[in-house]
Scaffold this active site. Structure first.
Site, PDB file in Angstrom:
ATOM      1  N   ARG A 103     -15.455  23.200  43.333  1.00  0.00           N
ATOM      2  CA  ARG A 103     -15.126  24.584  43.710  1.00  0.00           C
ATOM      3  C   ARG A 103     -14.657  25.287  42.441  1.00  0.00           C
ATOM      4  O   ARG A 103     -13.675  24.870  41.828  1.00  0.00           O
ATOM      5  CB  ARG A 103     -14.047  24.642  44.788  1.00  0.00           C
ATOM      6  CG  ARG A 103     -13.510  26.058  44.986  1.00  0.00           C
ATOM      7  CD  ARG A 103     -12.603  26.226  46.179  1.00  0.00           C
ATOM      8  NE  ARG A 103     -13.355  26.207  47.425  1.00  0.00           N
ATOM      9  CZ  ARG A 103     -12.885  26.660  48.586  1.00  0.00           C
ATOM     10  NH1 ARG A 103     -11.667  27.178  48.654  1.00  0.00           N
ATOM     11  NH2 ARG A 103     -13.627  26.600  49.672  1.00  0.00           N
ATOM     12  N   ASP A 221     -15.089  38.392  56.641  1.00  0.00           N
ATOM     13  CA  ASP A 221     -14.365  37.529  55.697  1.00  0.00           C
ATOM     14  C   ASP A 221     -13.308  38.416  55.042  1.00  0.00           C
ATOM     15  O   ASP A 221     -13.311  39.639  55.186  1.00  0.00           O
ATOM     16  CB  ASP A 221     -15.361  36.958  54.662  1.00  0.00           C
ATOM     17  CG  ASP A 221     -14.748  35.917  53.724  1.00  0.00           C
ATOM     18  OD1 ASP A 221     -13.623  35.437  53.989  1.00  0.00           O
ATOM     19  OD2 ASP A 221     -15.403  35.572  52.719  1.00  0.00           O
ATOM     20  N   ARG A 288     -16.654  22.253  60.008  1.00  0.00           N
ATOM     21  CA  ARG A 288     -16.779  21.932  58.574  1.00  0.00           C
ATOM     22  C   ARG A 288     -16.785  20.411  58.393  1.00  0.00           C
ATOM     23  O   ARG A 288     -17.566  19.880  57.616  1.00  0.00           O
ATOM     24  CB  ARG A 288     -15.607  22.541  57.785  1.00  0.00           C
ATOM     25  CG  ARG A 288     -15.578  24.065  57.709  1.00  0.00           C
ATOM     26  CD  ARG A 288     -16.715  24.645  56.898  1.00  0.00           C
ATOM     27  NE  ARG A 288     -16.803  24.132  55.549  1.00  0.00           N
ATOM     28  CZ  ARG A 288     -16.125  24.595  54.494  1.00  0.00           C
ATOM     29  NH1 ARG A 288     -15.333  25.630  54.628  1.00  0.00           N
ATOM     30  NH2 ARG A 288     -16.291  24.064  53.291  1.00  0.00           N
TER      31      ARG A 288
HETATM   32  N1   CP Z   1     -13.482  28.442  54.596  1.00  0.00           N
HETATM   33  C1   CP Z   1     -13.048  27.764  53.515  1.00  0.00           C
HETATM   34  O1   CP Z   1     -13.814  27.377  52.633  1.00  0.00           O
HETATM   35  O2   CP Z   1     -11.708  27.553  53.499  1.00  0.00           O
HETATM   36  P1   CP Z   1     -10.849  26.952  52.311  1.00  0.00           P
HETATM   37  O3   CP Z   1     -10.799  27.999  51.219  1.00  0.00           O
HETATM   38  O4   CP Z   1      -9.515  26.680  52.907  1.00  0.00           O
HETATM   39  O5   CP Z   1     -11.516  25.709  51.782  1.00  0.00           O
HETATM   40  N1  NVA Z   2     -14.848  34.866  50.204  1.00  0.00           N
HETATM   41  C1  NVA Z   2     -13.684  33.993  50.217  1.00  0.00           C
HETATM   42  C2  NVA Z   2     -13.976  32.768  51.010  1.00  0.00           C
HETATM   43  C3  NVA Z   2     -12.849  31.788  51.091  1.00  0.00           C
HETATM   44  C4  NVA Z   2     -13.213  30.546  51.859  1.00  0.00           C
HETATM   45  C5  NVA Z   2     -13.292  33.651  48.784  1.00  0.00           C
HETATM   46  O1  NVA Z   2     -14.174  33.386  47.970  1.00  0.00           O
HETATM   47  O2  NVA Z   2     -12.092  33.673  48.500  1.00  0.00           O
END
Ligand code: CP
Ligand code: NVA
Length: 303
Positions: A103, A221, A288
């Site tokens: 990530r 979102d 998930r």
């Molecule tokens: N939806 C999602 O990816 O949540 P997190 O940021 O908590 O991993």
């Molecule tokens: N669009 C949001 C999603 C988090 C899961 C972000 O990137 O912060």
């Protein structure tokens, strides 16, 4: 060939459907208390350069329930955080583990990791996309509303990473996607073009009301994603795009409400909607877990 899971657009529709079917089977097995040690002894390295609750915990529980192990690696703690190259990190981790999740902000970094790894790399969210999330959304939608092909999904809000994975999914799964967003916060035109070139039905609109009309699902979102530079401006532009009861009333009476979470009640969605009868956000969060298991099995060629 290594099976990376970087973007839905890299993967064929048959494989994506296989991943969803296996996720549903794994969910049923878990509910029945049946162990599924399909990845016994395998190791997943998880590099997080941003916060996470769902992605981190669901992947960790997923690999443990499949009989393997997870290593949580904060980007700052790794030598990557003080200048070791992405390529060297990829080569070294590939000698220790069976798959790597990343990530991070920059999608190019994810791609560089994949180009240099000799094990599968999984996108745990970048500024460009969030493919794991969308498979969980589709599993959830189909549990509540049946097959998604031919259905209409309304995305209301920022044209962000999650929206861009939805656009790719629209072409691959054959649903209509209506996106309502301020012009300045639209998805990347090349993502929309990719979907349209493959026959995807994707409409970008200004009006949330037009997007939601008779839709089978309403999705939103956060107004400000992790790493967004100008949160205050975004929040001001997105204020007319709040999903509230008046907006939900324009969708199909059977419409479900989806949100990847974390949510901000009173901003992108009202408490009345996210905590209301049409909301399936906690099924979505649970799914998930089942989808992550299935993605791991696909990456490691078990399915
Ligand atoms: N939806 C999602 O990816 O949540 P997190 O940021 O908590 O991993
Ligand atoms: N669009 C949001 C999603 C988090 C899961 C972000 O990137 O912060």
């Amino acid at each position: 060939m290594i099976r990376h899971f970087l973007d839905l657009s890299d993967i064929d529709a048959v494989s994506l459907r296989l991943i969803l079917d296996k996720a549903a089977a794994l969910k049923a097995a878990r509910a029945a208390g049946k162990p599924t040690p399909l990845l016994a002894g395998q190791k997943l390295a998880m590099i997080f350069e941003k916060n996470s609750t769902r992605t981190r915990v669901s992947f960790e529980v997923a690999i443990v329930e499949l009989g393997g192990h997870a290593l949580y690696l904060s980007g700052n703690d790794l030598q990557l955080g003080r200048g070791e190259t992405v390529a060297d990190t990829a080569r070294v981790l590939s000698r220790y583990v069976d798959a790597i999740l990343l990530r991070c902000h920059d999608h190019a970094k994810l791609k560089e990791l994949a180009e240099n790894a000799t094990v599968p790399v999984i996108n745990g969210l970048t500024e460009f996309s969030h493919p794991c999330q969308i498979l969980a959304d589709i599993l959830t939608f189909e549990e509540h509303r049946g097959g998604i092909k031919g259905k209409t999904i309304a995305w209301v809000g920022d044209g962000n990473n999650v929206a861009q994975s939805y656009i790719q999914a629209a072409a691959l799964f054959g649903f209509t996607l209506r996106i309502a967003c301020p012009q300045r916060l639209g998805p990347l035109p090349e993502v929309v073009a990719w979907a349209k070139d493959r026959g995807g039905h994707v409409d970008i609109l200004d009006s949330p009301q037009a997007a939601v009309e008779n839709a089978d699902a309403v999705v939103t979102d956060t107004w400000v994603s992790m790493g967004d530079p100008d949160g205050q401006v975004q929040a001001r532009l997105l204020a007319p795009y709040q999903v509230n009861a008046a907006l939900m009333a324009l969708a199909s009476p059977k419409a479900v409400f989806l949100h990847c979470l974390p949510a901000h009640r009173g901003e992108e969605v009202t408490a009345e909607v996210i905590d209301g009868a049409q909301s399936v956000v906690f099924d979505e969060a649970e799914n998930r877990l089942h989808v992550q298991k299935s993605i791991l099995l696909w990456c490691l060629s078990i399915i």
